[in-house]
Design a protein around this motif. Structure first.
Motif, PDB file in Angstrom:
ATOM      1  N   VAL A 171       0.872  -1.182   0.000  1.00  0.00           N
ATOM      2  CA  VAL A 171       0.000   0.000   0.000  1.00  0.00           C
ATOM      3  C   VAL A 171       0.903   1.225   0.000  1.00  0.00           C
ATOM      4  O   VAL A 171       1.834   1.315   0.806  1.00  0.00           O
ATOM      5  CB  VAL A 171      -0.928   0.002   1.232  1.00  0.00           C
ATOM      6  N   ASP A 172       0.640   2.165  -0.899  1.00  0.00           N
ATOM      7  CA  ASP A 172       1.585   3.264  -1.101  1.00  0.00           C
ATOM      8  C   ASP A 172       1.904   4.039   0.168  1.00  0.00           C
ATOM      9  O   ASP A 172       3.056   4.456   0.378  1.00  0.00           O
ATOM     10  CB  ASP A 172       1.099   4.209  -2.204  1.00  0.00           C
ATOM     11  N   TYR A 173       0.928   4.216   1.058  1.00  0.00           N
ATOM     12  CA  TYR A 173       1.206   4.955   2.301  1.00  0.00           C
ATOM     13  C   TYR A 173       2.289   4.252   3.111  1.00  0.00           C
ATOM     14  O   TYR A 173       3.262   4.874   3.549  1.00  0.00           O
ATOM     15  CB  TYR A 173      -0.069   5.095   3.148  1.00  0.00           C
ATOM     16  N   ASN A 195      12.614   7.204  -9.984  1.00  0.00           N
ATOM     17  CA  ASN A 195      11.227   7.319  -9.529  1.00  0.00           C
ATOM     18  C   ASN A 195      10.714   5.920  -9.184  1.00  0.00           C
ATOM     19  O   ASN A 195      10.731   5.025 -10.024  1.00  0.00           O
ATOM     20  CB  ASN A 195      10.373   7.952 -10.637  1.00  0.00           C
ATOM     21  N   VAL A 196      10.277   5.730  -7.946  1.00  0.00           N
ATOM     22  CA  VAL A 196       9.765   4.433  -7.493  1.00  0.00           C
ATOM     23  C   VAL A 196       8.260   4.552  -7.279  1.00  0.00           C
ATOM     24  O   VAL A 196       7.800   5.396  -6.506  1.00  0.00           O
ATOM     25  CB  VAL A 196      10.439   3.982  -6.183  1.00  0.00           C
ATOM     26  N   GLU A 197       7.498   3.700  -7.974  1.00  0.00           N
ATOM     27  CA  GLU A 197       6.044   3.699  -7.865  1.00  0.00           C
ATOM     28  C   GLU A 197       5.567   2.345  -7.355  1.00  0.00           C
ATOM     29  O   GLU A 197       5.986   1.304  -7.868  1.00  0.00           O
ATOM     30  CB  GLU A 197       5.396   3.997  -9.218  1.00  0.00           C
ATOM     31  N   ILE A 198       4.699   2.359  -6.348  1.00  0.00           N
ATOM     32  CA  ILE A 198       4.105   1.124  -5.834  1.00  0.00           C
ATOM     33  C   ILE A 198       2.636   1.114  -6.272  1.00  0.00           C
ATOM     34  O   ILE A 198       1.909   2.087  -6.058  1.00  0.00           O
ATOM     35  CB  ILE A 198       4.236   1.025  -4.298  1.00  0.00           C
ATOM     36  N   GLN A 199       2.210   0.046  -6.931  1.00  0.00           N
ATOM     37  CA  GLN A 199       0.859  -0.019  -7.483  1.00  0.00           C
ATOM     38  C   GLN A 199       0.120  -1.194  -6.848  1.00  0.00           C
ATOM     39  O   GLN A 199       0.384  -2.350  -7.160  1.00  0.00           O
ATOM     40  CB  GLN A 199       0.907  -0.196  -9.004  1.00  0.00           C
ATOM     41  N   PHE A 200      -0.806  -0.907  -5.947  1.00  0.00           N
ATOM     42  CA  PHE A 200      -1.576  -1.951  -5.265  1.00  0.00           C
ATOM     43  C   PHE A 200      -2.661  -2.501  -6.183  1.00  0.00           C
ATOM     44  O   PHE A 200      -2.945  -3.694  -6.190  1.00  0.00           O
ATOM     45  CB  PHE A 200      -2.207  -1.371  -3.998  1.00  0.00           C
ATOM     46  N   VAL A 244      -8.168   2.229  -1.602  1.00  0.00           N
ATOM     47  CA  VAL A 244      -7.700   1.416  -2.726  1.00  0.00           C
ATOM     48  C   VAL A 244      -8.551   0.155  -2.880  1.00  0.00           C
ATOM     49  O   VAL A 244      -8.789  -0.308  -4.000  1.00  0.00           O
ATOM     50  CB  VAL A 244      -6.204   1.052  -2.582  1.00  0.00           C
ATOM     51  N   MET A 245      -9.037  -0.388  -1.761  1.00  0.00           N
ATOM     52  CA  MET A 245      -9.903  -1.562  -1.859  1.00  0.00           C
ATOM     53  C   MET A 245     -11.253  -1.185  -2.477  1.00  0.00           C
ATOM     54  O   MET A 245     -11.827  -1.950  -3.251  1.00  0.00           O
ATOM     55  CB  MET A 245     -10.102  -2.177  -0.476  1.00  0.00           C
ATOM     56  N   ASP A 246     -11.754  -0.001  -2.137  1.00  0.00           N
ATOM     57  CA  ASP A 246     -13.001   0.470  -2.743  1.00  0.00           C
ATOM     58  C   ASP A 246     -12.821   0.684  -4.235  1.00  0.00           C
ATOM     59  O   ASP A 246     -13.719   0.387  -5.028  1.00  0.00           O
ATOM     60  CB  ASP A 246     -13.458   1.777  -2.078  1.00  0.00           C
ATOM     61  N   GLU A 247     -11.665   1.212  -4.631  1.00  0.00           N
ATOM     62  CA  GLU A 247     -11.379   1.402  -6.049  1.00  0.00           C
ATOM     63  C   GLU A 247     -11.406   0.059  -6.773  1.00  0.00           C
ATOM     64  O   GLU A 247     -11.981  -0.067  -7.862  1.00  0.00           O
ATOM     65  CB  GLU A 247     -10.015   2.061  -6.228  1.00  0.00           C
TER      66      GLU A 247
END
Length: 321
Positions: free
Chosen positions: A19-21, A87-92, A250-253
């Motif tokens: 999770v990005d946070y 640039n580091v991106e985390i995608q759940f 993110v789960m709602d998305e």
């Protein structure tokens, strides 16, 4: 040191680092910079003279993706001691169009370097790392893929300015189950497995991975520090509230996208005119959901999707935007 590694809170109470946070609390903080450096060296396979020794965390806002769009916010952006940008991106969640979005973000970070009076030769290489909580490339079983610009026939690289990494956590975990990983001798494997221990999407934890990494941490000071930081950020009341709020979002998305896909499938299976109309409606709603993330006005979204403003408002409330 051994007491430091032993968990003081249950595994299922630890934040899901995908999770990005939570990921940014672990790897995007100045006070945790040393483990971020180790993490980046592992992914980028930097050794010897090429090793990253120092990083500077940079502003993570880039220009909007659409006309009148507000600025987009990157997860982590650092500059190395040799002026490379990472640039580091985390995608759940798979929000689709990831490859195109990745190239767009890369182009923004790369071009933002240039200032008045600069020459193009002064632009430094830019690297994008995508850590994905889903599978992206069906063409390969590799969990870590790297892309550059190559000549089609002879495969030589055109330059060193562009580099993309994609890490697919589900494939990594499959490799683990099939005993194809050796975290004792593979630094990258141990750091990526750390991200996979807690899976709040499936309400699951991998105790076997935790135990093995905990044992490795007795000899790996940075991994030991990561365990301690993980427990600390997972025990802070304010941090937990922020994390749970983000996880719910993110789960709602995911739920909205999945619901739309199921409705679209059901409509198409009916094959009736009404069903096709429903399928079109659902497709328009999915488009509206994506556009809501771009900060376009409700009127513009309604016009682009042929939905009523009232329906767009309902989708906005349901998505929590």
């Amino acid at each position: 040191m051994s007491e430091k590694a032993l968990k003081r809170i249950p595994l299922d109470k630890l934040m899901d680092l995908k999770v990005d946070y939570a990921f940014k609390q672990m790897f995007g903080s100045e006070k945790n910079k040393e483990i971020t450096v180790v993490f980046l060296n592992a992914i980028l396979k930097r050794t010897g003279r090429d090793i990253i020794k120092e990083i500077i965390f940079k502003n993570v806002e880039i220009g909007g993706e659409y006309l009148n769009d507000k600025q987009s916010r990157l997860d982590i952006l650092v500059k190395t001691q040799d002026d490379q940008q990472v640039n580091v991106e985390i995608q759940f969640t798979n929000k689709y169009d990831l490859v195109k979005r990745t190239i767009y973000y890369w182009s923004q970070v790369y071009s933002d370097q240039i200032a008045k009076g600069m020459g193009y030769a002064e632009l430094n290489p830019t690297i994008t790392l995508n850590i994905l909580n889903f599978n992206l490339f069906s063409e390969t079983d590799l969990f870590h893929t790297t892309f550059h610009l190559y000549e089609d026939e002879e495969k030589f690289r055109m330059d060193n300015i562009m580099e993309f990494h994609f890490i697919e956590i589900p494939k990594l975990l499959r490799h683990w189950k099939e005993e194809r990983l050796d975290p004792w001798n593979d630094v990258l494997a141990r750091w990526l497995l750390l991200l996979g221990i807690v899976d709040h999407r499936k309400d699951r934890v991998y105790e076997d991975i935790y135990k093995e990494l905990e044992e490795i941490a007795m000899k790996d000071e940075h991994l030991m520090d990561a365990f301690a930081i993980w427990e600390e950020i997972s025990s802070t009341p304010d941090g937990l509230l922020a994390y749970r709020t983000r996880l719910k979002q993110v789960m709602d998305e995911e739920s909205i996208i999945r619901e739309a896909e199921l409705r679209e499938k059901a409509a198409l299976e009916k094959g009736l005119e009404k069903g096709l109309e429903q399928g079109t409606q659902i497709a328009n709603e999915k488009t509206a959901y994506r556009l809501l993330q771009t900060n376009l006005s409700l009127e513009d979204i309604a016009k682009a999707t042929e939905l009523s403003i009232e329906r767009v408002e309902e989708l906005k409330k349901k998505a929590g935007f």
